[in-house]
Design a protein around this motif. Sequence first.
Motif, PDB file in Angstrom:
ATOM      1  N   PRO A   1     154.218  50.501  -0.936  1.00 32.01           N
ATOM      2  CA  PRO A   1     155.402  50.560  -0.081  1.00 32.01           C
ATOM      3  C   PRO A   1     155.571  51.966   0.462  1.00 32.01           C
ATOM      4  O   PRO A   1     154.915  52.909   0.007  1.00 32.01           O
ATOM      5  CB  PRO A   1     156.534  50.176  -1.034  1.00 32.01           C
ATOM      6  CG  PRO A   1     156.062  50.654  -2.371  1.00 32.01           C
ATOM      7  CD  PRO A   1     154.565  50.464  -2.368  1.00 32.01           C
TER       8      PRO A   1
ATOM      9  N   ASP B   1     156.427  47.990   3.726  1.00 30.24           N
ATOM     10  CA  ASP B   1     157.415  47.295   2.910  1.00 30.24           C
ATOM     11  C   ASP B   1     157.485  45.828   3.295  1.00 30.24           C
ATOM     12  O   ASP B   1     157.170  45.438   4.423  1.00 30.24           O
ATOM     13  CB  ASP B   1     158.806  47.910   3.097  1.00 30.24           C
ATOM     14  CG  ASP B   1     158.865  49.379   2.720  1.00 30.24           C
ATOM     15  OD1 ASP B   1     157.967  49.843   1.986  1.00 30.24           O
ATOM     16  OD2 ASP B   1     159.810  50.056   3.147  1.00 30.24           O
TER      17      ASP B   1
ATOM     18  N   ASP C   1     158.336  37.094   1.240  1.00 29.23           N
ATOM     19  CA  ASP C   1     157.755  38.101   0.353  1.00 29.23           C
ATOM     20  C   ASP C   1     156.828  37.466  -0.678  1.00 29.23           C
ATOM     21  O   ASP C   1     155.794  38.042  -1.047  1.00 29.23           O
ATOM     22  CB  ASP C   1     158.863  38.876  -0.358  1.00 29.23           C
ATOM     23  CG  ASP C   1     159.510  39.916   0.534  1.00 29.23           C
ATOM     24  OD1 ASP C   1     158.999  40.161   1.641  1.00 29.23           O
ATOM     25  OD2 ASP C   1     160.535  40.496   0.108  1.00 29.23           O
TER      26      ASP C   1
ATOM     27  N   GLY D   1     155.935  46.084   6.934  1.00 28.23           N
ATOM     28  CA  GLY D   1     154.532  46.180   6.547  1.00 28.23           C
ATOM     29  C   GLY D   1     153.623  45.151   7.187  1.00 28.23           C
ATOM     30  O   GLY D   1     152.400  45.279   7.090  1.00 28.23           O
TER      31      GLY D   1
ATOM     32  N   TYR E   1     158.858  45.513  -2.377  1.00 27.60           N
ATOM     33  CA  TYR E   1     157.848  46.551  -2.559  1.00 27.60           C
ATOM     34  C   TYR E   1     156.678  45.942  -3.336  1.00 27.60           C
ATOM     35  O   TYR E   1     156.858  45.376  -4.408  1.00 27.60           O
ATOM     36  CB  TYR E   1     158.393  47.727  -3.364  1.00 27.60           C
ATOM     37  CG  TYR E   1     159.490  48.514  -2.699  1.00 27.60           C
ATOM     38  CD1 TYR E   1     159.694  48.493  -1.334  1.00 27.60           C
ATOM     39  CD2 TYR E   1     160.351  49.313  -3.464  1.00 27.60           C
ATOM     40  CE1 TYR E   1     160.713  49.225  -0.727  1.00 27.60           C
ATOM     41  CE2 TYR E   1     161.364  50.061  -2.877  1.00 27.60           C
ATOM     42  CZ  TYR E   1     161.541  50.006  -1.519  1.00 27.60           C
ATOM     43  OH  TYR E   1     162.548  50.732  -0.934  1.00 27.60           O
TER      44      TYR E   1
END
Length: 233
Positions: free
Chosen positions: A9, A145, A166, A196, A227
């Motif tokens: 991250p 991230d 995520d 990210g 993260y």
Amino acid sequence: MLVAAAFCPCPPLLVPEVAAGAAPELDAARDACADAVGVLAASRPDLLVVVGPAEEGGSYRQGAVGSFAAFGVDVSVRLGPGQPVAQRLPLSLAVGAWLLERAGWADAPVEGLAVAERLEPSLCAAAGEELAARADRVALLVLGDGSACRTLKAPGYLDERAAGFDEVASAALGSADIPTLLGLDDGLAYELKAAGRAAWQVLAGAGRGAGLAGRLLHEEAPYGVGYFVGVWS
């Protein structure tokens, strides 16, 4: 060819001086990032490229400088060893440079690549393929991230889609699942403030044909932001 990659991250809070009293909260993430950078060093690369998101894309030479002065601390960094050059690193690459300085990186030449956060997936993958062809043994340090919408107090407030996004992204990163990474929805990632996404898809493009295995070293969502730390080797 890509011989190793680390993904980390890139919150400025990784820098203890920026985090101040909250610094211990990210100790586990810092330790995992240090382990990931160690895997890069062990791969004996001919070239290390630090990849991270930014408002605009661009390339950065070894010696480019970054600063965390905007966060009220007198901390500056340089991308790789050697003399500084007149280029200013975007924040994600500054965090990457800090991770390398913390590890005492001196194992290979270093360059930086900022990837525009809205760059479409196919162009991200093409950029990764170009990076992998830069040298016989290329390593990547990829900063980015996950979603910033995991809780009510997250930067993007709570979005019920964030945890699922995520989960898919972290599993794909941890298993070096290139098709799934390339299939991440860039529109959804933007809505969830998952900065990210573009950098991860650069990694996916670089990893095509490399036959690397993935390993997730750390995962958490402090402050409502995803993260992930891990390696491909």
